[in-house]
Design an enzyme around this catalytic site. Structure first.
Site, PDB file in Angstrom:
ATOM      1  N   CYS A   1      -4.594  -3.148   4.016  1.00 54.48           N
ATOM      2  CA  CYS A   1      -4.317  -2.689   5.369  1.00 54.48           C
ATOM      3  C   CYS A   1      -5.339  -3.203   6.376  1.00 54.48           C
ATOM      4  CB  CYS A   1      -4.212  -1.164   5.387  1.00 54.48           C
ATOM      5  SG  CYS A   1      -3.305  -0.508   6.818  1.00 54.48           S
TER       6      CYS A   1
ATOM      7  N   LYS B   1      -9.925   0.144  -2.034  1.00 58.72           N
ATOM      8  CA  LYS B   1     -10.241  -0.217  -0.655  1.00 58.72           C
ATOM      9  C   LYS B   1     -11.691   0.119  -0.344  1.00 58.72           C
ATOM     10  CE  LYS B   1      -8.361   0.266   4.020  1.00 58.72           C
ATOM     11  NZ  LYS B   1      -7.305   0.902   4.834  1.00 58.72           N
TER      12      LYS B   1
ATOM     13  N   GLU C   1       0.847  -1.192   0.000  1.00 63.59           N
ATOM     14  CA  GLU C   1       0.000   0.000   0.000  1.00 63.59           C
ATOM     15  C   GLU C   1       0.885   1.245   0.000  1.00 63.59           C
ATOM     16  OE1 GLU C   1      -3.515   1.787   2.934  1.00 63.59           O
ATOM     17  OE2 GLU C   1      -1.860   0.622   3.759  1.00 63.59           O
TER      18      GLU C   1
END
Length: 539
Positions: free
Chosen positions: A401, A351, A288
């Site tokens: 994440c 995301k 990321e």
């Protein structure tokens, strides 16, 4: 007859139970519960303290009034979450840390209140302690998974079990089943303590053995459960941890240096492949924010990534931020970048669950009244589809994440055909404790879905996880590293994957039924002793 002051009457006629623990002792147990739950989680990894923490909080709230139960549960939550989430201060300051920690502690407080409410049920049928504790903790985690602000399921009991036999349960019922069994073991421990305190000597042996055996079987019995590990054809995957010039908030000001680090590491990997020092990878995965410069809008960044892909002769999954026409709005994406042809807009993932207080700021106008540091947190927009990316050699289940903490987001990728779970993360604004906490979640997900997995970070910790949850090639923190591994691409479709969220739904439904079912017992107890605060007569 007239009861002695401050004693409680059991729902079983003619039987008097002891009073609740004195408040100072109960408060001490609540704090100890929070400490035990904290030390069970990474970076400490004393997994066996999780059931101990559950037992300590259960003992603290047992037979107390509801507001006292809430207060004691909140005290446990504060003790757990303020140190557990300390790393959020690095990224956004003390206010988001405090707000997030308090929000999580409130839900533990609600669990404490529910534990106090259920006391008559546990008193009448002491054997129900493990069941009630398991249901209660599974239900409170289900709530924290969803609220407030979309939920933040950090610090779940399941995430403390990376080195425990109970990790195998993830393949059968996911994180909710792991939490249920760990909490049930805690319920057996508190039942054991109460049994020893209130039973007659000659009945202690059977009861003691029963509750002790229950706790032991729950915690160590899962070691006998079989796991079907991924097998079949393999794909060679390389993960690149390029590192950042320095940790802290200002790393984004050096975003070109971060990109250059990952390009350089990939070029070196290509040189090692050409020299026969490394295997030719089928896929390279960057973390990321490895290109915090949007390569679709910045030609220099795009050219650098293309040159790296051409040299390594494999597609690169690039973590980047995609800008929109509004400079305040961004997407956090993983996009597949091919040699020669460049970015594949059909194989990218945005995301879906930006993190409150870290990637977007709820209640921003209110928070700004306290500190303008909240404006360092931009407005990240959510994506709209699961992260299933076809790389040619393997189908990735990409999550970014903190999304690894959410059951449904990971499961969606496996349902979509993912053969390998990939977690792209950026820990540069946090610390090693946060990275290790994420890696523990990756370990659980690998077992839960019968897939090998990887976590790749800008600064660490990065590594691969096999189908049993064992970590391979883990990197250090705040270092540059490249790890190459062959992964199996044919994993089983586990019972946990097939059952979806039904184990959690059933646990929550049973918890609601227990909360409602105890009402007649509480009314009877109120008629006899008014929760021990007033003396009355038993007929």
């Amino acid at each position: 007859m007239t009861l002695p002051p401050r004693e409680l009457v059991s729902p079983e006629p003619g039987r008097v139970l002891g009073e609740p623990l004195r408040l100072p002792l109960a408060a001490a147990l609540a704090v100890a519960a929070g400490v035990a739950l904290l030390l069970a989680l990474p970076p400490y990894d004393l997994w066996w303290l999780s059931p101990v923490g559950v037992a300590l909080m259960a003992a603290a709230v047992h037979r107390r009034r509801l507001r006292a139960g809430f207060g004691l549960g909140f005290l446990t939550g504060v003790t757990l979450f303020f140190p557990l989430l300390w790393w959020t201060t690095i990224g956004a300051g003390w206010l988001p840390w405090a707000m997030l920690s308090v929000a999580q502690a409130v839900i533990i407080g609600i669990a404490g209140m529910a534990g106090a409410w259920l006391s008559p049920l546990a008193d009448r049928w002491r054997w129900s302690w493990p069941l009630l504790a398991g249901l209660l903790w599974t239900a409170q985690e289900a709530l924290r998974d969803r609220a407030p602000f979309g939920g933040f399921p950090w610090g779940r009991l399941a995430f403390s079990q990376g080195d425990a036999p109970t990790l195998r349960l993830a393949a059968y019922g996911g994180a909710p089943l792991v939490t249920f069994v760990v909490a049930a073991a805690g319920g057996a421990l508190v039942a054991l303590a109460l049994h020893l305190a209130h039973s007659k000597i000659k009945s202690n042996i059977v009861g003691t053995a029963g509750f002790a055996l229950t706790a032991a079987v729950l915690l160590f019995g899962p070691a006998a459960l079989p796991l079907t590990e991924p097998a079949g054809p393999t794909s060679t995957i390389a993960i690149v941890q390029g590192n950042v010039p320095r940790l802290g908030l200002d790393f984004n000001a050096q975003r070109r240096a971060v990109l250059d680090n990952h390009v350089s590491a990939t070029r070196q990997l290509a040189a090692d492949v050409a020299a026969g020092k490394q295997k030719q990878p089928d896929l390279v995965v960057w973390p990321e924010n490895s290109s915090d410069i949007d390569p679709l809008r910045n030609d220099d960044a795009g050219d650098e990534i293309s040159a790296a892909a051409d040299l390594i002769k494999a597609p690169i999954l690039v973590g980047t931020l995609q800008r929109t026409d509004d400079p305040e709005d961004i997407y956090n994406v993983g996009i597949l970048w091919w040699p020669r042809t460049g970015p594949d807009l059909d194989q990218q993932y945005a995301k879906r669950h930006p993190v409150p207080f870290a990637e977007y700021m709820p209640l921003r106008p209110i928070a700004r009244l306290v500190t303008d540091k909240v404006d360092l947190v931009r407005n990240m927009l959510p994506g709209d589809h699961p992260g299933v990316i076809n790389t040619g050699s393997v189908i990735l289940g990409d999550v970014i994440c903190f999304e690894v903490a959410y059951d449904g987001i990971v499961r969606d990728t496996v349902d979509g055909g993912a053969q390998l779970l990939a977690v792209q993360t950026n820990n540069a604004t946090f610390n090693e404790a946060e990275a290790l906490q994420q890696l523990a979640m990756v370990r659980l997900r690998a077992v839960e879905h019968g897939r090998e997995a990887l976590m790749v970070s800008t600064v660490g910790v990065s590594g691969f996880v096999d189908g049993t949850g064992e970590v391979h090639g883990a990197t250090g923190f705040n270092t540059a590293a490249v790890v190459v591994r062959d992964i199996a691409t044919e994993g089983p479709r586990t019972l946990a994957t097939r059952s979806g969220n039904w184990p959690e739904v059933v646990a929550v439904a049973l918890m609601v039924a227990a909360l409602a079912g105890v009402l007649p017992l509480r009314r009877r107890r109120a008629n006899i002793g008014n929760d021990g605060d007033k003396v009355s007569e038993e007929r």
